[in-house]
Design a protein around this motif. Sequence first.
Motif, mmCIF file in Angstrom:
data_model
loop_
_atom_site.group_PDB
_atom_site.id
_atom_site.type_symbol
_atom_site.label_atom_id
_atom_site.label_comp_id
_atom_site.label_asym_id
_atom_site.label_seq_id
_atom_site.Cartn_x
_atom_site.Cartn_y
_atom_site.Cartn_z
ATOM 1 N N PRO A 297 0.824 -1.224 0.000
ATOM 2 C CA PRO A 297 0.000 0.000 0.000
ATOM 3 C C PRO A 297 0.857 1.272 0.000
ATOM 4 C CG PRO A 297 -0.818 -1.584 1.613
ATOM 5 C CD PRO A 297 0.495 -2.107 1.126
ATOM 6 N N GLU A 298 0.281 2.334 -0.528
ATOM 7 C CA GLU A 298 0.964 3.621 -0.548
ATOM 8 C C GLU A 298 1.226 4.111 0.872
ATOM 9 O OE1 GLU A 298 -1.176 6.455 -2.854
ATOM 10 O OE2 GLU A 298 -1.117 5.263 -4.691
ATOM 11 N N ILE A 299 2.385 4.710 1.041
ATOM 12 C CA ILE A 299 2.745 5.273 2.344
ATOM 13 C C ILE A 299 3.390 6.639 2.132
ATOM 14 C CG2 ILE A 299 3.037 3.105 3.605
ATOM 15 C CD1 ILE A 299 6.021 3.280 3.019
ATOM 16 N N GLU A 300 3.419 7.431 3.185
ATOM 17 C CA GLU A 300 4.042 8.742 3.143
ATOM 18 C C GLU A 300 5.360 8.714 3.916
ATOM 19 O OE1 GLU A 300 3.036 11.432 1.429
ATOM 20 O OE2 GLU A 300 1.476 10.116 0.589
ATOM 21 N N PRO A 301 6.310 9.561 3.558
ATOM 22 C CA PRO A 301 7.578 9.605 4.294
ATOM 23 C C PRO A 301 7.379 10.106 5.725
ATOM 24 C CG PRO A 301 7.749 10.731 2.169
ATOM 25 C CD PRO A 301 6.296 10.484 2.418
ATOM 26 N N TYR A 302 8.192 9.593 6.620
ATOM 27 C CA TYR A 302 8.218 10.136 7.977
ATOM 28 C C TYR A 302 9.352 11.137 8.148
ATOM 29 C CZ TYR A 302 11.937 6.677 8.931
ATOM 30 O OH TYR A 302 13.089 5.934 8.895
ATOM 31 N N ASP A 303 10.198 11.242 7.115
ATOM 32 C CA ASP A 303 11.329 12.162 7.193
ATOM 33 C C ASP A 303 11.725 12.573 5.782
ATOM 34 O OD1 ASP A 303 13.701 13.521 8.209
ATOM 35 O OD2 ASP A 303 14.846 11.814 7.459
ATOM 36 N N THR A 304 11.956 13.860 5.572
ATOM 37 C CA THR A 304 12.485 14.354 4.298
ATOM 38 C C THR A 304 13.554 15.398 4.599
ATOM 39 O OG1 THR A 304 10.877 16.161 4.084
ATOM 40 C CG2 THR A 304 10.249 14.023 3.145
ATOM 41 N N GLY A 305 14.427 15.613 3.644
ATOM 42 C CA GLY A 305 15.455 16.618 3.857
ATOM 43 C C GLY A 305 16.333 16.809 2.646
ATOM 44 N N TYR A 306 17.292 17.719 2.784
ATOM 45 C CA TYR A 306 18.278 17.984 1.740
ATOM 46 C C TYR A 306 19.682 17.788 2.322
ATOM 47 C CZ TYR A 306 14.856 19.835 -1.531
ATOM 48 O OH TYR A 306 13.804 19.958 -2.402
ATOM 49 N N MET A 307 20.500 17.060 1.602
ATOM 50 C CA MET A 307 21.879 16.836 2.007
ATOM 51 C C MET A 307 22.800 17.714 1.172
ATOM 52 S SD MET A 307 24.155 13.324 1.833
ATOM 53 C CE MET A 307 24.316 13.416 0.042
ATOM 54 N N GLN B 132 22.448 20.097 -3.836
ATOM 55 C CA GLN B 132 21.771 19.664 -2.622
ATOM 56 C C GLN B 132 20.881 18.478 -2.987
ATOM 57 O OE1 GLN B 132 20.027 22.789 -0.112
ATOM 58 N NE2 GLN B 132 21.021 24.302 -1.416
ATOM 59 N N ILE B 133 21.074 17.379 -2.283
ATOM 60 C CA ILE B 133 20.431 16.121 -2.635
ATOM 61 C C ILE B 133 19.182 15.914 -1.786
ATOM 62 C CG2 ILE B 133 20.743 13.632 -2.873
ATOM 63 C CD1 ILE B 133 22.575 15.452 -4.650
ATOM 64 N N TYR B 134 18.037 15.799 -2.457
ATOM 65 C CA TYR B 134 16.791 15.510 -1.754
ATOM 66 C C TYR B 134 16.753 14.031 -1.370
ATOM 67 C CZ TYR B 134 11.894 14.386 -0.917
ATOM 68 O OH TYR B 134 10.727 13.919 -0.358
ATOM 69 N N TYR B 135 16.309 13.761 -0.137
ATOM 70 C CA TYR B 135 16.124 12.376 0.304
ATOM 71 C C TYR B 135 14.875 12.287 1.176
ATOM 72 C CZ TYR B 135 17.935 13.831 4.865
ATOM 73 O OH TYR B 135 18.094 14.457 6.074
ATOM 74 N N GLU B 136 14.386 11.070 1.305
ATOM 75 C CA GLU B 136 13.228 10.832 2.170
ATOM 76 C C GLU B 136 13.322 9.425 2.750
ATOM 77 O OE1 GLU B 136 9.767 9.001 -0.555
ATOM 78 O OE2 GLU B 136 10.041 11.169 -0.830
ATOM 79 N N GLN B 137 12.629 9.248 3.891
ATOM 80 C CA GLN B 137 12.565 7.942 4.535
ATOM 81 C C GLN B 137 11.110 7.597 4.833
ATOM 82 O OE1 GLN B 137 15.957 6.941 7.331
ATOM 83 N NE2 GLN B 137 15.879 9.152 7.668
ATOM 84 N N SER B 138 10.772 6.337 4.629
ATOM 85 C CA SER B 138 9.430 5.867 4.945
ATOM 86 C C SER B 138 9.519 4.438 5.462
ATOM 87 C CB SER B 138 8.521 5.952 3.710
ATOM 88 O OG SER B 138 9.075 5.217 2.635
ATOM 89 N N GLY B 139 8.374 3.900 5.882
ATOM 90 C CA GLY B 139 8.364 2.547 6.415
ATOM 91 C C GLY B 139 8.711 2.506 7.884
ATOM 92 N N ASN B 140 9.465 1.503 8.294
ATOM 93 C CA ASN B 140 9.813 1.259 9.690
ATOM 94 C C ASN B 140 11.186 1.862 10.002
ATOM 95 O OD1 ASN B 140 10.448 0.254 12.200
ATOM 96 N ND2 ASN B 140 10.233 -1.901 11.652
#
Length: 330
Positions: free
Chosen positions: A15-25, A32-40
């Motif tokens: 199922p679709e999920i949303e990130p719990y964390d996003t940012g730029y490195m 500047q590198i966009y990244y995101e984290q989702s799941g557990n």
Amino acid sequence: MTDQAVVTLPKGLYPEIEPYDTGYMPTEGKHQIYYEQSGNPQGIPVVVVHGGPGGGTSPNLRCYFNPKAYRIILFDQRGCGKSRPHASQDLSLEDNTTWHLVADMESLRERLGVNKWVVFGGSWGSTLSLAYALTHTQRVSALILRGIFLVRQSELDWFYQGGAANIYPDLWERFVAPIPQAERGNLLAAYIKRLNGEDAAERVRCALAWSGWEGDTLSIEGPPEAPTKFTDPDFAVAFARIESWYFQNRGFFESDNWILENVHKLKNIPAWIVQGRYDVVTPMTSAWDLHRAWPEAKFHLVKKAGHSSSDPGVLDGLVAAADEAITVVS
């Protein structure tokens, strides 16, 4: 696994999920590198390496993984997606090579406090995943690859100099239309000249033809009826400029067969290769050559599929590999 197609039960995406964390490195340069984290957050780290070069991530890439088991990390490579600056506006392509991207992945791993991660990539993403794994072997717990692309001259000639035109002659006519007949002996060079020229209208026109050719040949089912990202001018310009830049420089590898010459170094890493037999964008020859050079990797040939990760069979094979990897790397 054997050399024959592996039969797996249809699984479909999670199922679709949303990130719990996003940012730029930040990097040492302007990118500047966009990244995101989702799941557990406590799950198995997996980094998703998108295609192109220049393709960017999309939300559906989160859905190949069990969100209860995986910590899912997506990032946009330099110049594309949400990373800054975007290559449709910044025309320099400064500090944008395979080895800059490999360094970005390693910096992102360190930034997120990941010890080792599963590396998941398709098409150009398979190329970059292999380059990263060969450079930082001890940081890779497993590899899941699709639509193998080795940036060899034979692959570029096939797709950009007439091989695939024998299968899609109608779409090929649209691809070559912006280029005068006299320059069609080297279409890559002709496109690069226009994609980096000062005529903005010509740049957009050529970018749309370039990206449309790839977008329309991704799936065994043919061109999509609904508009896709490949028809968006900003996406197309970034995609075409970055992709042609990498292809002009042959992936920035030391030799045509650099990956095949070094892949034996990965023999102890659990790995899965998923390949559609009727992949026109990255023909099966390269996946087969990789399989022969790296027999330790499990090879899943999907008999009735093309290049797209969403083609039936390819999608199921990728999800099944990610599920299997849970038990292997836990």
